[in-house]
Design a protein around this motif. Structure first.
Motif, PDB file in Angstrom:
ATOM      1  N   SER A 232     -50.137  15.666 -46.189  1.00 54.95           N
ATOM      2  CA  SER A 232     -50.027  14.730 -44.870  1.00 54.95           C
ATOM      3  C   SER A 232     -50.605  13.477 -45.317  1.00 54.95           C
ATOM      4  O   SER A 232     -50.377  12.361 -44.657  1.00 54.95           O
TER       5      SER A 232
ATOM      6  N   LEU B 143     -53.383  12.691 -44.319  1.00 52.37           N
ATOM      7  CA  LEU B 143     -54.490  12.372 -43.722  1.00 52.37           C
ATOM      8  C   LEU B 143     -55.839  13.108 -44.045  1.00 52.37           C
ATOM      9  O   LEU B 143     -55.721  14.145 -44.636  1.00 52.37           O
TER      10      LEU B 143
ATOM     11  N   TYR C 234     -58.542  15.588 -43.217  1.00 54.38           N
ATOM     12  CA  TYR C 234     -58.464  16.693 -42.059  1.00 54.38           C
ATOM     13  C   TYR C 234     -59.062  17.803 -42.624  1.00 54.38           C
ATOM     14  O   TYR C 234     -58.630  18.976 -43.174  1.00 54.38           O
TER      15      TYR C 234
ATOM     16  N   GLN D  16     -59.361  14.906 -49.556  1.00 54.29           N
ATOM     17  CA  GLN D  16     -59.394  16.099 -48.685  1.00 54.29           C
ATOM     18  C   GLN D  16     -60.531  17.153 -49.221  1.00 54.29           C
ATOM     19  O   GLN D  16     -60.890  17.402 -50.209  1.00 54.29           O
TER      20      GLN D  16
END
Length: 470
Positions: free
Chosen positions: A140, A142, A144, A253
């Motif tokens: 993604s 993002l 997270y 990440q």
């Protein structure tokens, strides 16, 4: 300048490099031309004053100048930042674009032995559980952070590793212990070639390179893990020892794995796990609970492992089928409180590996369960022999009578001692399915088992037959 340093400078000039800063690739190539590894030497890599940006290093010696510790310099195409009235703080670390097909080099963390931290793909790996969910999070873009919990040996760590392998992402695995501190995670000063220099820790390296950070066994951590609070918020971290602010590059990440949910362990199976700070746990927006693979998935894992070990005969496949049925039944018993131990997927794979070496089903199983206590070994072996007749040792043939004891599983040690005192062998005496102990007529006559009301259930059956329990 040391002769080895001069040799590198001469090699750079020989390949046409006469201006500074110099790229990582040019330095690695020159180093290799001198008969060394294709890497950046530590005297350049670990000298912060030589850093000129991502993948660039100050080597003024190629221009005929000496090297002095320079102030932080912006790229040539940008104007120098205006001076500030307060003490200077290094500019934010440059961010990198999302990882492309070719991974970035991270030689500092690999000792120059490898040009990348992208893990190798396992040919035998079978995705299951939360693989697709975790993969989607990685892809993604993002930030997270994810907390992955589950029992031992069910593929939590391997899942994250293989997602990185599949998508060519750098993988920074940090195994947490109760002694892991800020210096281990963020970095610190190290003595290199007689000089004290700053070295980034794996967390900072992952942030700078946009890698995937795995905090493995995080529930073993002490309160020192709280230094990662700003990292888990995705806002960067301030390295107070060198006055540098590090912002995460795109693609960074964080995953954490644990056998508990950060609330401690009351079972006693996961020693030294701690209750983690609630504010720390709250920085993980999602928690995924990984379970063991289904019987069908575990069969694929076993078949793949057997294929990689050269096991392809019909009898090998039959063993794999029985092995998966055995592990599945043990897990069913475990979750129903029928047994105290469990056979993990990792242990099943290890048993297959033992079988590939010894080609003996019973021996492979025995080696896989020897770490358990005696009664658990006996019950697990007995269960497997009920599934796979080929693994059952030959027994003398005769007439026998079985007596069931009215005892609980918690009394197993007392019953076992009574069997031995009566001159019997406790092997295969406990039925893990029916949760019953049994004794022979000779042992029954000693009176040692009267307190458990021994009751005959099989009369004059042929020993070794299907009706006989031993």
């Amino acid at each position: 300048m040391k002769q080895s340093h001069q040799n590198l400078v001469d090699a750079l000039i020989a390949q046409g490099v006469t201006t500074s800063p110099v790229s990582r690739a040019d330095i690695a190539s020159a180093n290799q031309s001198n008969g060394k590894s294709a890497s950046v030497p530590s005297w350049i890599l670990h000298d912060q004053s030589r850093r000129a940006g991502r993948g660039l290093f100050h080597v003024p010696e190629v221009c005929g100048s000496g090297h002095e510790t320079p102030a932080v310099v912006s790229p040539v195409t940008q104007p120098a930042p205006a001076p500030r009235p307060v003490a200077p703080v290094a500019s934010p670390v440059e961010t990198a674009p999302p990882p492309a097909a070719a991974p970035a080099s991270t030689l500092a963390l690999t000792g120059g032995e490898s040009a990348t931290l992208v893990p190798n793909r396992m040919k035998t790996y079978v995705p299951f559980g939360h693989f697709n969910d975790m993969e989607r999070i990685v892809m993604s873009g993002l930030f997270y952070p994810c907390f992955i919990t589950g029992l031992s040996g069910n593929g939590k760590t391997t899942m994250v590793e293989q997602i990185c392998a599949k998508h060519n992402r750098e993988f920074y695995r940090v195994n947490i212990t109760c002694q892991t501190d800020e210096d281990d995670l963020l970095g610190g000063f190290r003595l290199i070639n007689g000089e004290t220099v700053w070295c980034d820790g794996p967390v900072v390296a992952a942030m700078k390179n946009g890698g995937v950070l795995l905090l493995d066994e995080i529930d073993l951590a002490s309160h020192a893990i709280m230094c990662l609070q700003p990292v888990l918020e995705g806002k960067g971290v301030f390295l107070k020892k060198i006055g540098q602010w590090v912002q995460p590059a795109p693609g960074f990440q964080v995953f954490a794995t644990a056998n508990t949910k950060g609330k401690g362990d009351e079972s006693g199976k996961f020693a030294a796990t701690n209750v983690l700070n609630e504010a720390f746990l709250d920085r993980f927006p999602v928690c995924a609970e990984q379970e063991y693979p289904s019987a069908a998935t575990e069969r694929k894992i076993v078949n793949g492992t057997m294929k990689s070990l050269g096991l392809g005969e019909a009898e090998d496949r039959e063993f794999g089928k029985h092995l998966c049925k055995w592990s599945s039944e043990i897990r069913t018993l475990y979750f129903a409180d029928g047994v105290d131990e469990i056979v993990t997927t990792r242990r099943v794979v290890n048993i297959v590996t033992a079988y590939s070496m010894f080609k003996d089903r019973r021996k492979a199983i025995q080696m896989g369960v020897t770490r358990f206590d005696t009664s658990t070994q006996e019950s697990f072996m007995s269960l497997y022999e009920k599934i796979d007749a080929a693994a059952t040792p030959a027994e003398p043939v005769g007439d026998a009578t079985r007596y069931d004891l009215d005892s609980t599983f918690e009394q197993k040690d007392t019953v076992k001692s009574a069997i031995r005192a009566a001159g019997g062998n406790p092997r295969e005496r406990f039925d893990p399915i029916k949760k019953k102990w049994w004794v022979t007529p000779e042992e029954r006559e000693t009176g040692a088992f009267d307190q458990w009301n021994p009751a005959p259930v099989h009369e004059t059956v042929t020993e070794g037959s299907e009706e006989c329990p031993w």
